[in-house]
Enzyme design. Structure first.
Site, mmCIF file in Angstrom:
data_model
loop_
_atom_site.group_PDB
_atom_site.id
_atom_site.type_symbol
_atom_site.label_atom_id
_atom_site.label_comp_id
_atom_site.label_asym_id
_atom_site.label_seq_id
_atom_site.Cartn_x
_atom_site.Cartn_y
_atom_site.Cartn_z
ATOM 1 N N GLY A 150 13.491 20.316 7.289
ATOM 2 C CA GLY A 150 12.638 20.408 8.470
ATOM 3 C C GLY A 150 13.277 19.754 9.677
ATOM 4 N N GLU A 160 0.843 -1.196 0.000
ATOM 5 C CA GLU A 160 0.000 0.000 0.000
ATOM 6 C C GLU A 160 0.882 1.253 0.000
ATOM 7 O OE1 GLU A 160 -3.284 0.394 -0.490
ATOM 8 O OE2 GLU A 160 -2.504 2.433 -0.612
ATOM 9 N N PHE A 161 0.525 2.218 -0.832
ATOM 10 C CA PHE A 161 1.328 3.446 -0.950
ATOM 11 C C PHE A 161 0.575 4.678 -0.469
ATOM 12 C CE2 PHE A 161 3.101 0.425 -3.947
ATOM 13 C CZ PHE A 161 4.465 0.537 -3.713
ATOM 14 N N GLU A 190 -0.999 8.979 4.867
ATOM 15 C CA GLU A 190 -1.938 9.424 5.896
ATOM 16 C C GLU A 190 -2.221 10.902 5.666
ATOM 17 O OE1 GLU A 190 -0.797 8.396 9.910
ATOM 18 O OE2 GLU A 190 -0.395 6.346 9.283
ATOM 19 N N LYS A 215 8.069 -1.682 -2.316
ATOM 20 C CA LYS A 215 7.508 -0.846 -1.246
ATOM 21 C C LYS A 215 8.618 -0.249 -0.368
ATOM 22 C CE LYS A 215 4.926 1.003 1.808
ATOM 23 N NZ LYS A 215 4.224 2.246 1.560
ATOM 24 N N ASN A 260 9.789 3.912 -0.025
ATOM 25 C CA ASN A 260 9.849 4.681 1.224
ATOM 26 C C ASN A 260 11.278 5.113 1.549
ATOM 27 O OD1 ASN A 260 7.173 4.756 1.666
ATOM 28 N ND2 ASN A 260 7.120 3.369 3.407
ATOM 29 N N GLY A 277 8.674 11.502 10.636
ATOM 30 C CA GLY A 277 8.197 10.557 11.646
ATOM 31 C C GLY A 277 7.188 9.623 11.024
ATOM 32 N N TYR A 286 11.815 19.363 1.123
ATOM 33 C CA TYR A 286 11.610 20.412 2.123
ATOM 34 C C TYR A 286 12.465 20.116 3.349
ATOM 35 C CZ TYR A 286 7.524 22.100 -0.423
ATOM 36 O OH TYR A 286 6.701 22.611 -1.372
ATOM 37 N N CYS A 299 5.764 4.699 9.106
ATOM 38 C CA CYS A 299 6.339 4.022 7.931
ATOM 39 C C CYS A 299 7.813 4.315 7.700
ATOM 40 C CB CYS A 299 5.523 4.376 6.698
ATOM 41 S SG CYS A 299 3.858 3.713 6.782
HETATM 42 N N1 LIG Z 1 -0.128 3.907 8.063
HETATM 43 C C1 LIG Z 1 0.289 4.126 6.822
HETATM 44 O O1 LIG Z 1 0.287 5.258 6.326
HETATM 45 C C2 LIG Z 1 0.756 2.979 5.970
HETATM 46 C C3 LIG Z 1 0.933 3.180 4.590
HETATM 47 C C4 LIG Z 1 1.354 2.106 3.813
HETATM 48 C C5 LIG Z 1 1.620 0.887 4.400
HETATM 49 N N2 LIG Z 1 1.456 0.722 5.746
HETATM 50 C C6 LIG Z 1 1.720 -0.590 6.325
HETATM 51 O O2 LIG Z 1 0.464 -1.221 6.551
HETATM 52 C C7 LIG Z 1 0.521 -2.058 7.730
HETATM 53 C C8 LIG Z 1 -0.561 -1.638 8.715
HETATM 54 O O3 LIG Z 1 -0.274 -0.315 9.132
HETATM 55 P P1 LIG Z 1 -1.343 0.570 9.931
HETATM 56 O O4 LIG Z 1 -0.747 1.916 10.091
HETATM 57 O O5 LIG Z 1 -2.677 0.425 9.307
HETATM 58 O O6 LIG Z 1 -1.346 -0.217 11.336
HETATM 59 P P2 LIG Z 1 -2.298 0.021 12.603
HETATM 60 O O7 LIG Z 1 -1.453 -0.232 13.785
HETATM 61 O O8 LIG Z 1 -2.999 1.337 12.464
HETATM 62 O O9 LIG Z 1 -3.411 -1.120 12.461
HETATM 63 C C9 LIG Z 1 -3.164 -2.473 12.603
HETATM 64 C C10 LIG Z 1 -4.435 -3.128 13.102
HETATM 65 O O10 LIG Z 1 -4.273 -4.547 13.062
HETATM 66 C C11 LIG Z 1 -4.975 -5.106 14.161
HETATM 67 N N3 LIG Z 1 -4.530 -6.489 14.382
HETATM 68 C C12 LIG Z 1 -3.367 -6.938 14.923
HETATM 69 N N4 LIG Z 1 -3.352 -8.288 14.949
HETATM 70 C C13 LIG Z 1 -4.531 -8.711 14.409
HETATM 71 C C14 LIG Z 1 -5.097 -9.970 14.150
HETATM 72 N N5 LIG Z 1 -4.462 -11.100 14.475
HETATM 73 N N6 LIG Z 1 -6.319 -10.035 13.585
HETATM 74 C C15 LIG Z 1 -6.989 -8.902 13.272
HETATM 75 N N7 LIG Z 1 -6.492 -7.658 13.492
HETATM 76 C C16 LIG Z 1 -5.280 -7.551 14.061
HETATM 77 C C17 LIG Z 1 -4.688 -4.139 15.277
HETATM 78 O O11 LIG Z 1 -5.607 -4.260 16.342
HETATM 79 C C18 LIG Z 1 -4.795 -2.795 14.537
HETATM 80 O O12 LIG Z 1 -6.114 -2.281 14.596
HETATM 81 C C19 LIG Z 1 1.940 -1.923 8.250
HETATM 82 O O13 LIG Z 1 2.736 -2.946 7.719
HETATM 83 C C20 LIG Z 1 2.396 -0.584 7.669
HETATM 84 O O14 LIG Z 1 3.794 -0.503 7.511
HETATM 85 C C21 LIG Z 1 1.019 1.748 6.539
#
Ligand SMILES: NC(=O)c1ccc[n+]([C@@H]2O[C@H](COP(=O)([O-])OP(=O)(O)OC[C@H]3O[C@@H](n4cnc5c(N)ncnc54)[C@H](O)[C@@H]3O)[C@@H](O)[C@H]2O)c1
Length: 457
Positions: free
Chosen positions: A259, A154-155, A158, A210, A214, A263, A257, A266
């Site tokens: 700064g 996923e790209f 937030e 991915k 990043n 943080g 930019y 990711c």
């Molecule tokens: N946040 C971002 O902007 C972003 C962007 C691209 C990729 N990612 C990647 O996506 C992945 C998820 O990131 P996120 O920020 O959404 O994480 P997050 O911590 O916000 O959410 C993870 C969720 O998974 C749940 N979970 C854990 N174990 C579980 C299980 N066994 N069954 C069901 N649910 C379970 C947790 O309760 C939590 O709600 C990571 O690998 C991250 O690197 C994140």
């Protein structure tokens, strides 16, 4: 199509909601019962522009369903997205325990052909581990069920997650079989109507893509931050340099930019995980290590500048802090530079009055309770309330309402007109004309570093 998204965090909820918006039936599964209970009532656990409407509308129409039971969701779907967290372990490697736990559970419940999709950011080779884990569970049960494992990183960003998901730059599908590729193509066709954005490659290629994306973005930021520190010492305004180099098409204006550091959930963890992958294969990831270290030091630069101006004992001083989230548009505070700055200021005896447009509730959960209890940190109702009687303003996150504040009102509120601007939001000349003492990041104003500290950074 009927899908299951496992893990209802930033990525899982956006993924589930956007697929439901396209008419699919989506089960969002999470082990966090309170999160699922809230979602069933239409309460969105995270701040993400545009997400609330998509979630509520599709939940109301019955296309977006929330459950804690993976078995129930799997029974009514045949594409399972794994979107759980992959936090850094103590050695910096991505911790796969949540991903593999889900793979185990899928293996325990799988009873028909399905595509298992790794959407979490996972190290190269994780697809093989997920496949082996599911196969082992099937063998334990003596069940013979076909399945494919696909990598679909996923790209999304937030703060712009719904838009990014709906209109992606590219859709990466790492797949080893035609059958799985076709299912993924069908699923994503709606997001690729304008022109083909789907790129099919091997599972390992997709996993690596991915991390590389990043790490490249983090490298651009850290590089520019290093240049900005040199600009301060040389009396050069880095913002002029930024425009000068960005005009070169080979460099471009994005992600240069300067700064006070990056943080979020990711970049820091993904750069660490890539470093770990290289080291595991007997390589010395010199660039990546420097990117990571520059960022850790960069988060300390605001505190360094403050210490260089006021000394290391800040007792009796009060600072206004604007911006707690790791970037604008989100309430996410994971690895936020604000946390480092707060530790530096409060650790040196200062009091801080902080304000953020959306991350205040998150701050109450994420920051040490002792700070609130002993009065070191107060959260202000309004951005100007954070400035009452302060010795200086420290701007950490570049939220839009901070861009054009009423400087005259600020001067009246503040004890002294001093600004430490961690995101170069203001014009130094204009602020000087208005009587402010202004410190940006690389704006050509050097403070004599404290012995044994500044030089190291
Ligand atoms: N946040 C971002 O902007 C972003 C962007 C691209 C990729 N990612 C990647 O996506 C992945 C998820 O990131 P996120 O920020 O959404 O994480 P997050 O911590 O916000 O959410 C993870 C969720 O998974 C749940 N979970 C854990 N174990 C579980 C299980 N066994 N069954 C069901 N649910 C379970 C947790 O309760 C939590 O709600 C990571 O690998 C991250 O690197 C994140």
């Amino acid at each position: 199509m009927n899908l299951t998204v496992i893990g209802t965090g930033y990525v899982g909820l956006v993924t589930g909601a956007c697929f439901a918006e396209m008419g699919n039936t989506v089960y969002c599964v999470d082990i966090d019962e309170s999160k699922i209970a809230k979602l069933k009532k239409g309460i969105i656990p995270i701040y993400e522009p545009g997400l609330e409407r998509v979630v509520q509308a599709n939940h109301k129409d019955g296309r977006l369903r929330f459950t804690t039971s993976l078995a129930e969701a799997m029974a009514d779907s045949n594409v399972y997205f794994i979107a759980v967290g992959t936090p850094p372990g103590e050695d910096g490697a991505a911790d796969l325990k949540y991903v593999l736990k889900v793979a185990e559970e899928i293996g325990r419940n799988l009873d028909k052909y399905a595509v298992v999709v790794d959407k979490s950011t996972v190290p190269v080779g994780t697809g093989d581990k997920v496949r082996a884990t599911i196969a082992a569970e099937l063998e334990t049960r003596g069940a013979k069920v076909e399945f494919d494992v696909v990598s679909n990183p996923e790209f999304l960003k937030e703060g712009a997650a719904v838009d990014d998901f709906m209109r992606p730059d590219r859709i990466i599908i790492g797949s080893e079989t035609e059958r799985a590729t076709e299912i993924m193509r069908t699923l994503y066709a709606d997001f690729s109507r304008n022109h083909d954005r789907i790129m099919v490659m091997g599972v390992r290629d997709a996993e690596m893509t991915k991390y590389t994306a990043n790490a490249m973005l983090a490298t651009k930021i850290s590089f520019m931050n290093e240049i900005s520190n040199l600009c301060d010492r040389l009396g050069v305004d880095v913002e002029k340099v930024r425009l000068g180099i960005g005009s070169d098409g080979r460099i471009g204006y994005s992600f240069i930019y300067p700064g006070c550091g990056y943080g979020g959930s990711c970049f820091p963890k993904d750069v660490s995980a890539l470093i770990h992958m290289a080291e595991q294969h007997q390589l010395f990831p010199l660039v990546l290590q420097s990117v990571h270290q520059r960022n850790m030091f960069q988060k300390m630069m605001l505190g360094e500048k403050i210490a260089a101006r006021y000394g290391t004992d800040l007792s009796g001083k009060t600072f206004g802090l604007w911006g707690l989230a790791f970037k604008p548009g989100t309430d996410d505070m994971r690895e936020a530079p604000s946390i480092v700055v707060l530790h530096q200021l409060i650790g040196a005896g200062a009091k801080v009055q902080a304000y953020d447009p959306v991350a205040m509730e998150m701050a109450k959960k994420e920051l040490p309770q002792a700070w609130f209890e002993n009065g070191s940190l107060t959260l202000a109702e309004h951005q100007y309330d954070a400035l009452k009687g302060v010795d200086a303003l420290v701007l950490v996150t570049e939220w839009k309402p901070f861009r054009h504040p009423d400087f005259d009102a600020m001067k009246r509120l503040m004890k002294a007109p001093v600004i430490f601007d961690g995101r170069n939001q203001y014009d130094p000349a204009r602020l000087a004309a208005q009587g402010f003492d202004y410190y940006g990041m690389g704006r050509g104003k050097s403070l004599k570093p404290l012995a044994g500290t500044g030089c190291a950074y």
